[in-house]
Design an enzyme around this catalytic site. Sequence first.
Site, mmCIF file in Angstrom:
data_model
loop_
_atom_site.group_PDB
_atom_site.id
_atom_site.type_symbol
_atom_site.label_atom_id
_atom_site.label_comp_id
_atom_site.label_asym_id
_atom_site.label_seq_id
_atom_site.Cartn_x
_atom_site.Cartn_y
_atom_site.Cartn_z
ATOM 1 N N LYS A 166 0.843 -1.207 0.000
ATOM 2 C CA LYS A 166 0.000 0.000 0.000
ATOM 3 C C LYS A 166 0.879 1.259 0.000
ATOM 4 O O LYS A 166 0.590 2.236 -0.688
ATOM 5 C CB LYS A 166 -0.922 -0.032 1.230
ATOM 6 C CG LYS A 166 -1.684 1.233 1.526
ATOM 7 C CD LYS A 166 -2.730 1.561 0.488
ATOM 8 C CE LYS A 166 -3.402 2.897 0.796
ATOM 9 N NZ LYS A 166 -4.263 3.377 -0.273
ATOM 10 N N LYS A 234 0.818 11.727 6.237
ATOM 11 C CA LYS A 234 1.115 10.629 7.175
ATOM 12 C C LYS A 234 1.718 9.444 6.417
ATOM 13 O O LYS A 234 2.715 8.855 6.829
ATOM 14 C CB LYS A 234 -0.189 10.245 7.899
ATOM 15 C CG LYS A 234 -0.162 9.043 8.782
ATOM 16 C CD LYS A 234 -0.730 7.776 8.156
ATOM 17 C CE LYS A 234 -2.129 7.862 7.652
ATOM 18 N NZ LYS A 234 -2.616 6.629 7.012
HETATM 19 P P1 NAP Z 1 -10.833 9.951 8.555
HETATM 20 O O1 NAP Z 1 -12.088 10.300 7.816
HETATM 21 O O2 NAP Z 1 -9.947 11.019 9.039
HETATM 22 O O3 NAP Z 1 -11.274 9.008 9.775
HETATM 23 C C1 NAP Z 1 -10.329 8.594 10.720
HETATM 24 C C2 NAP Z 1 -10.986 7.701 11.731
HETATM 25 O O4 NAP Z 1 -9.992 7.323 12.709
HETATM 26 C C3 NAP Z 1 -12.121 8.390 12.521
HETATM 27 O O5 NAP Z 1 -13.107 7.431 12.799
HETATM 28 C C4 NAP Z 1 -11.386 8.848 13.774
HETATM 29 O O6 NAP Z 1 -12.243 9.028 14.871
HETATM 30 C C5 NAP Z 1 -10.479 7.665 14.004
HETATM 31 N N1 NAP Z 1 -9.350 7.964 14.889
HETATM 32 C C6 NAP Z 1 -8.351 8.849 14.697
HETATM 33 N N2 NAP Z 1 -7.481 8.829 15.725
HETATM 34 C C7 NAP Z 1 -7.951 7.915 16.602
HETATM 35 C C8 NAP Z 1 -7.492 7.420 17.854
HETATM 36 N N3 NAP Z 1 -6.368 7.873 18.426
HETATM 37 N N4 NAP Z 1 -8.210 6.455 18.469
HETATM 38 C C9 NAP Z 1 -9.330 5.976 17.884
HETATM 39 N N5 NAP Z 1 -9.839 6.395 16.706
HETATM 40 C C10 NAP Z 1 -9.137 7.345 16.071
HETATM 41 O O7 NAP Z 1 -9.904 8.966 7.679
HETATM 42 P P2 NAP Z 1 -10.305 7.991 6.481
HETATM 43 O O8 NAP Z 1 -10.220 8.733 5.205
HETATM 44 O O9 NAP Z 1 -11.529 7.233 6.818
HETATM 45 O O10 NAP Z 1 -9.040 7.000 6.534
HETATM 46 C C11 NAP Z 1 -8.939 5.916 7.437
HETATM 47 C C12 NAP Z 1 -7.699 5.103 7.066
HETATM 48 O O11 NAP Z 1 -7.822 4.625 5.714
HETATM 49 C C13 NAP Z 1 -6.404 5.931 7.105
HETATM 50 O O12 NAP Z 1 -5.346 5.135 7.554
HETATM 51 C C14 NAP Z 1 -6.190 6.322 5.643
HETATM 52 O O13 NAP Z 1 -4.836 6.566 5.349
HETATM 53 C C15 NAP Z 1 -6.721 5.081 4.934
HETATM 54 N N6 NAP Z 1 -7.208 5.308 3.570
HETATM 55 C C16 NAP Z 1 -7.977 6.399 3.257
HETATM 56 C C17 NAP Z 1 -8.417 6.569 1.950
HETATM 57 C C18 NAP Z 1 -9.246 7.767 1.526
HETATM 58 O O14 NAP Z 1 -9.330 8.015 0.307
HETATM 59 N N7 NAP Z 1 -9.861 8.520 2.433
HETATM 60 C C19 NAP Z 1 -8.093 5.629 0.967
HETATM 61 C C20 NAP Z 1 -7.335 4.517 1.317
HETATM 62 C C21 NAP Z 1 -6.896 4.368 2.624
HETATM 63 P P3 NAP Z 1 -12.928 10.450 15.175
HETATM 64 O O15 NAP Z 1 -14.224 10.448 14.405
HETATM 65 O O16 NAP Z 1 -13.111 10.442 16.629
HETATM 66 O O17 NAP Z 1 -11.972 11.521 14.712
#
Ligand code: NAP
Length: 295
Positions: A166, A234
């Site tokens: 990834k 990140k």
């Molecule tokens: P996001 O919308 O920022 O959501 C992050 C999630 O993580 C939220 O539920 C947040 O909770 C939680 N979180 C953050 N810090 C935490 C902690 N210390 N303890 C517990 N929960 C915590 O991110 P996302 O876009 O869904 O991405 C999630 C993962 O998938 C990441 O690793 C990202 O790199 C990966 N990803 C994202 C994409 C994309 O296009 N968005 C594509 C592929 C992979 P709160 O609601 O409380 O903040």
Amino acid sequence: MRVAFLGLGIMGHPMAANLVKAGHELTVWNRTPGKEVPGASAAATPRDAARGAEVIWICVSDTDAVEQVLFGENGAEESLAEGMIVVDSSTVSPAATRDFATRVQMRGADYVDAPVTGSKAGAETAQLIFIAGGKPATLERIRPLWTAMGKDLRHMGDVGMGQSSKLAMNLMIALIYEGFAEGLTLASKLGVEPDPLISLIQASMVRSGVVDYKAPFVLRRDFSPNFPLRLMYKDIQLMLEAAHQVRVKLPALETVAEIYEVACEEGHEDLDYAATLLLLEKWAGLEVRGTASTG
Ligand code: NAP
């Protein structure tokens, strides 16, 4: 299957919703309360969500967050039992992933790293591709789950190999997008209109899935987050850290990392990573505008 889903952000929420839609029995948890998934029960802690689950599926921001939900106070570890499977779809450190897997396996459960590609649109339409590391038999057991959330799962090797693959993919996405943004900025400064330029790019061997996905957003000047800039930054830091560990030099990525650092300093961290274009525009003294944004 009985699933605990931990993390309901941009990716996790639609993934959990698709599991419910496919008939699985879901208990969800999110750090900040109030993000419900219709048809799923909500738990107060990762430990409560994981109690009695067959599979614990995690999708949170970063390595520290995964450690927190698994091994922190009221973490899922407290409910781990023989035969359970932990799947992590967050993008996190491969080295930490191997450590998490060892700790989970000591409790008789198994571990799969399964970060995803496909972004917000792929999560919403169940078209994700899972990039998995783990035992083939374990991946087979979770087939009913990943098929409800995605269109494919690629087995890349042992635990950690999903994350390593990834990172390589996102390295390319960051560089391809930066190339696109710089090309667009230069061409605009030289007087070329963006719409015919993008059409030309996509008709040629320069064509890219990244441009397919991002160009319409850029032309509409819609920088709302599909993949937040802070998360790509990140990932860039994870790539540089992994490269340092195995003594690989990544000079182009090091330069792009500086652009992300400045973009965060300028307050763009919660916009989509496409917003790195805003810096190039600022430095060039122009704004790239497609016909979609000018009406
Ligand atoms: P996001 O919308 O920022 O959501 C992050 C999630 O993580 C939220 O539920 C947040 O909770 C939680 N979180 C953050 N810090 C935490 C902690 N210390 N303890 C517990 N929960 C915590 O991110 P996302 O876009 O869904 O991405 C999630 C993962 O998938 C990441 O690793 C990202 O790199 C990966 N990803 C994202 C994409 C994309 O296009 N968005 C594509 C592929 C992979 P709160 O609601 O409380 O903040």
